[in-house]
Scaffold this active site. Structure first.
Site, PDB file in Angstrom:
ATOM      1  N   SER A 187       0.770  -1.202  -0.073  1.00  0.00           N
ATOM      2  CA  SER A 187      -0.088  -0.027  -0.035  1.00  0.00           C
ATOM      3  C   SER A 187       0.976   1.308   0.012  1.00  0.00           C
ATOM      4  O   SER A 187       2.012   1.212   0.404  1.00  0.00           O
ATOM      5  CB  SER A 187      -0.860  -0.037   1.232  1.00  0.00           C
ATOM      6  OG  SER A 187      -1.385   1.259   1.677  1.00  0.00           O
ATOM      7  N   TYR A 209      -2.620  -0.297   9.976  1.00  0.00           N
ATOM      8  CA  TYR A 209      -2.643  -0.990   8.621  1.00  0.00           C
ATOM      9  C   TYR A 209      -1.346  -0.725   7.924  1.00  0.00           C
ATOM     10  O   TYR A 209      -0.762  -1.640   7.106  1.00  0.00           O
ATOM     11  CB  TYR A 209      -3.814  -0.364   8.098  1.00  0.00           C
ATOM     12  CG  TYR A 209      -3.868  -0.461   6.412  1.00  0.00           C
ATOM     13  CD1 TYR A 209      -4.247  -1.758   6.257  1.00  0.00           C
ATOM     14  CD2 TYR A 209      -3.648   0.571   5.281  1.00  0.00           C
ATOM     15  CE1 TYR A 209      -4.480  -2.019   4.594  1.00  0.00           C
ATOM     16  CE2 TYR A 209      -3.815   0.133   4.203  1.00  0.00           C
ATOM     17  CZ  TYR A 209      -3.893  -1.157   3.684  1.00  0.00           C
ATOM     18  OH  TYR A 209      -4.053  -1.289   2.376  1.00  0.00           O
TER      19      TYR A 209
END
Length: 344
Positions: A127, A152
């Site tokens: 990501s 995350y």
């Protein structure tokens, strides 16, 4: 043709990718746990289209070691594309354990299964959030990423480190992909494009974070899929120029690579909202709010590595991409008839 196992196959990117791989002649199998992080009905509808198109699907959680090993033993995939993960920056503030279960424990199971089945390549989703507190733009895969701003992001950085370990120890070729704000038809309901479109149509205000002073490198889903499709054919090899004296984080003396996949053209949040309003033909009421914990004000992808390797760089215009999403949305939710709105 080779057999490819896609985890997260009922997800936004996973469903698009699985459909494309089928079109290219690959045999495709999928794994998805169909969790309720967002509308399960949307996931099932994506999956139904794939089942009609000959994707063998397993309902399983990648954090279940036994299930993962059984599926790998049964399918014996040549290539694995891991897109299954607990997504969302803000949700990680509320449910941190879900990220450890899926993104750490689950990814460990994928690595172990790939090792034991001797797969030819593991491609996995990282990501853009790994860039965290970095302020130098555009974000480059050669940058240090030691300052994530959310759990995350930390789990995605951990995935890259774990993959490198397996590439080094077991010569498992791994390719990590840092996705930048993916959008398009069949997109996730927790993402801004979906939420803004829905709210404007329902005459409800939209929450605009950091008072609208944000830039995002929005990347159309077809550009993500095209990038992955090309990388499937390009198994990473050890980088002969890599040196431990001045280590490049994006490559290694092991068969390991990291790529950004972004549009290389940040769009201001207010311009993004304007594109939605243009297609809908109506203005949205804005509720301006401060920057949220874990968010970063700007993302911007350097994609030169991707272009040098694949000959491709994402380039879909934001208005065109938004139009495609809204056309799908209006058709899927029967707000307005749109031809082939249920086709991935």
């Amino acid at each position: 043709m080779k057999k490819i196992l896609v985890t997260g196959s009922a997800g936004f990117i996973g469903s698009h990718l699985s459909a494309r791989l089928l079109q290219e002649g690959y045999t495709v199998a999928g794994i998805d746990n169909l969790n309720d992080y967002y509308d399960v009905g949307l996931k099932k509808d994506r999956l139904e289209l794939l089942l009609q198109n000959r994707v063998k699907s397993y309902e399983a959680d990648i954090s279940d070691t036994g299930s993962v090993m059984e599926i790998f033993e049964s399918e014996k995939p040549d290539i694995v594309i891991n897109l299954a993960a607990q997504a969302g920056v803000r949700y990680s503030l509320e449910n941190p354990h879900a990220y450890i279960t899926s993104n750490i424990n689950g990814f460990t199971n994928i690595l172990e299964a790939c090792r034991h089945q001797k797969v030819e390549q593991l491609i996995y989703a990282s990501s853009s959030s790994v860039y965290g507190a970095n302020t130098s733009k555009p974000f480059s895969t050669s940058d240090n990423i030691d300052h994530p701003l959310s759990l995350y992001a930390a789990t995605k950085k951990a995935n890259e480190l774990m993959a490198h370990t397996y590439s080094h120890l077991y010569r498992l070729p791994t390719t990590g992909l840092r996705f930048f704000t993916v959008y398009g038809p069949w997109g996730r309901p927790d993402m801004a494009l979906f939420k803004f479109t829905k709210a404007i149509l329902e005459d409800r205000p939209i929450d605009v974070y950091n008072n609208g002073d944000m830039l995002r490198d929005f990347t159309y889903v077809d550009d993500i899929v095209e990038s992955i499709h090309r990388l499937v054919k390009l198994t990473p090899k050890p980088d002969p120029e890599w040196s431990g004296d001045n280590p490049n984080p994006s490559s290694s003396n092991a068969p390991y690579r990291i790529y950004n996949i972004g549009n290389n053209a940040p769009v201001r949040l207010m311009a993004f909202i304007e594109a939605i309003e243009n297609r809908l033909g109506k203005k949205g009421e804005k509720n301006f709010m401060p920057l949220q914990p874990g968010d970063v004000p700007e993302t911007y992808a350097d994609v030169e590595d991707l272009f040098r390797t694949t000959g491709f760089r994402p380039s879909t215009d934001i208005q065109d991409g938004v139009n495609h999403f809204i056309d799908w949305y209006l058709g899927y939710y029967s707000t307005e008839p749109v031809a082939e709105s249920r086709v991935i």
